[in-house]
Design a protein around this motif. Structure first.
Motif, short mmCIF file in Angstrom:
data_model
loop_
_atom_site.label_atom_id
_atom_site.label_comp_id
_atom_site.label_asym_id
_atom_site.label_seq_id
_atom_site.Cartn_x
_atom_site.Cartn_y
_atom_site.Cartn_z
N LEU A 194 -10.69 8.35 -9.49
CA LEU A 194 -10.86 7.13 -8.71
C LEU A 194 -11.11 5.93 -9.62
O LEU A 194 -10.56 4.84 -9.41
N ALA A 195 -11.94 6.12 -10.65
CA ALA A 195 -12.20 5.03 -11.59
C ALA A 195 -10.93 4.63 -12.32
O ALA A 195 -10.69 3.43 -12.57
N GLN A 199 -9.63 0.77 -12.16
CA GLN A 199 -9.55 -0.03 -13.38
C GLN A 199 -8.12 -0.47 -13.67
O GLN A 199 -7.91 -1.42 -14.44
N GLN A 200 -7.13 0.17 -13.07
CA GLN A 200 -5.74 -0.22 -13.26
C GLN A 200 -5.21 -1.03 -12.08
O GLN A 200 -4.01 -1.30 -12.00
N GLY A 201 -6.10 -1.43 -11.16
CA GLY A 201 -5.73 -2.38 -10.13
C GLY A 201 -5.16 -1.81 -8.85
O GLY A 201 -4.62 -2.57 -8.03
N ARG A 202 -5.26 -0.50 -8.67
CA ARG A 202 -4.77 0.08 -7.42
C ARG A 202 -5.91 0.23 -6.42
O ARG A 202 -7.05 0.50 -6.79
N GLN A 203 -5.57 0.09 -5.15
CA GLN A 203 -6.53 0.40 -4.09
C GLN A 203 -6.41 1.88 -3.77
O GLN A 203 -5.31 2.46 -3.84
N VAL A 204 -7.52 2.53 -3.46
CA VAL A 204 -7.51 3.97 -3.24
C VAL A 204 -7.95 4.31 -1.82
O VAL A 204 -8.79 3.64 -1.24
N ILE A 205 -7.33 5.38 -1.29
CA ILE A 205 -7.69 5.89 0.03
C ILE A 205 -8.09 7.36 -0.16
O ILE A 205 -7.29 8.28 0.08
N ASN A 222 -19.18 2.81 -9.84
CA ASN A 222 -20.10 2.55 -10.94
C ASN A 222 -19.66 3.17 -12.26
O ASN A 222 -20.37 3.05 -13.26
N LEU A 223 -18.49 3.81 -12.27
CA LEU A 223 -18.01 4.51 -13.46
C LEU A 223 -17.03 3.63 -14.22
O LEU A 223 -16.08 3.10 -13.65
N GLU A 224 -17.24 3.49 -15.52
CA GLU A 224 -16.37 2.68 -16.38
C GLU A 224 -15.78 3.57 -17.47
O GLU A 224 -16.50 4.13 -18.29
N LEU A 230 -8.51 6.10 -20.29
CA LEU A 230 -7.45 5.71 -19.35
C LEU A 230 -6.09 6.18 -19.86
O LEU A 230 -5.26 6.68 -19.08
N ALA A 231 -5.86 6.02 -21.18
CA ALA A 231 -4.58 6.43 -21.76
C ALA A 231 -4.41 7.95 -21.69
O ALA A 231 -3.29 8.45 -21.47
#
Length: 261
Positions: A194-195, A199-205, A222-224, A230-231
């Motif tokens: 989900l994070a 962080q890549q700009g998508r909305q999640v369901i 709250n997760l970064e 990410l890569a």
């Protein structure tokens, strides 16, 4: 649904084809939360595509949800074998937008060729394209096309729940890379996924029937993750779709009556 609202969720995703619009509306009313504070999103199924059929489909959804206005209304699937019917359905959504019956309109599971055809023959650019996106199936070309047109990519099955269905395929929940990243953050694999989306700009369901997981999913805010993490998740792409293939959907095979309220 009530547990999600209690936890703090304020965006509810449903669809006529899910058969639970009435229950979603009941949960919203029972919550006591001010209607204006909750986004209600639903979808019209292909059986209700058409100049006359789609307005009726919209009214069925409004009645089941018990709302005067639907916040976000999507076409659930393209109908490639009868795209004129798809266009008629979207034009009905445009009409509903102009009258205030809905606040925003969009599409779901539209591939690049479907979007191109839609944009050429209609007036309102979809606000959203809700598509299958998770670490094993990322649809980067489609996401880039969405972005070029100002369309928000909304991910269904964002934590790869769809990969748990069927035999023999990899399950995202079992992926060692995701578990390694999760361990480093004291998080779960689902939270990591989900994070990654956020962080890549998508909305999640995300979807869950377990109260504790509903809260865990929300805590992903709250997760970064680091750029390297990410890569690493990006590199998990398999190119394998786990859900239905939008290009092969037909009314004859997939159409089914959507009952009245």
């Amino acid at each position: 649904m009530g547990a999600a609202l209690d936890a703090g969720y304020r965006h509810l995703d449903t669809a006529a084809a899910y058969g639970n619009e009435k229950e979603v509306g009941q949960a919203l009313r029972a919550s006591g939360i001010d209607r204006k504070d909750v986004v209600v999103e639903t979808k019209i199924w292909i059986s209700d595509y058409g100049t006359e059929e789609t307005p009726r489909g919209i009214e069925k959804s409004r009645a089941k949800l018990g709302v005067d206005q639907i916040d976000l209304l999507l076409l659930h699937q393209p109908l490639p074998t009868d795209f004129d019917r798809t266009l008629a359905a979207y034009r009905a959504l445009e009409d509903a937008l102009s009258t205030g019956t809905v606040r925003a309109i969009g599409v779901s599971n539209f591939l690049p060729e479907h979007l191109s055809d839609l944009l050429e023959h209609t007036h309102v650019v979809p606000a959203v394209n809700q598509i299958e996106v998770h670490p094993y199936f990322q649809q980067r070309e489609l996401e880039a096309m969405n972005a070029r047109h100002g369309i928000l990519t909304q991910a269904w099955s964002p934590i790869g729940g769809i990969t748990s269905y069927g035999g023999g395929q990899r399950r995202s929940f079992d992926d060692p890379t995701l578990h390694e990243i999760a361990t480093a953050h004291g998080a779960t694999a689902a939270q990591v996924m989900l994070a990654w989306h956020l962080q890549q700009g998508r909305q999640v369901i995300p979807k869950s029937v377990h109260v504790e997981r509903i809260q865990e999913n929300l805590d992903a805010l709250n997760l970064e993750l680091t750029a390297e993490e990410l890569a690493r998740i990006d590199s998990l792409e398999t190119g394998v779709r786990s859900g239905p293939e939008p290009a092969s959907l037909t009314l004859a095979e997939h159409g089914r009556p959507i009952p009245e309220a």
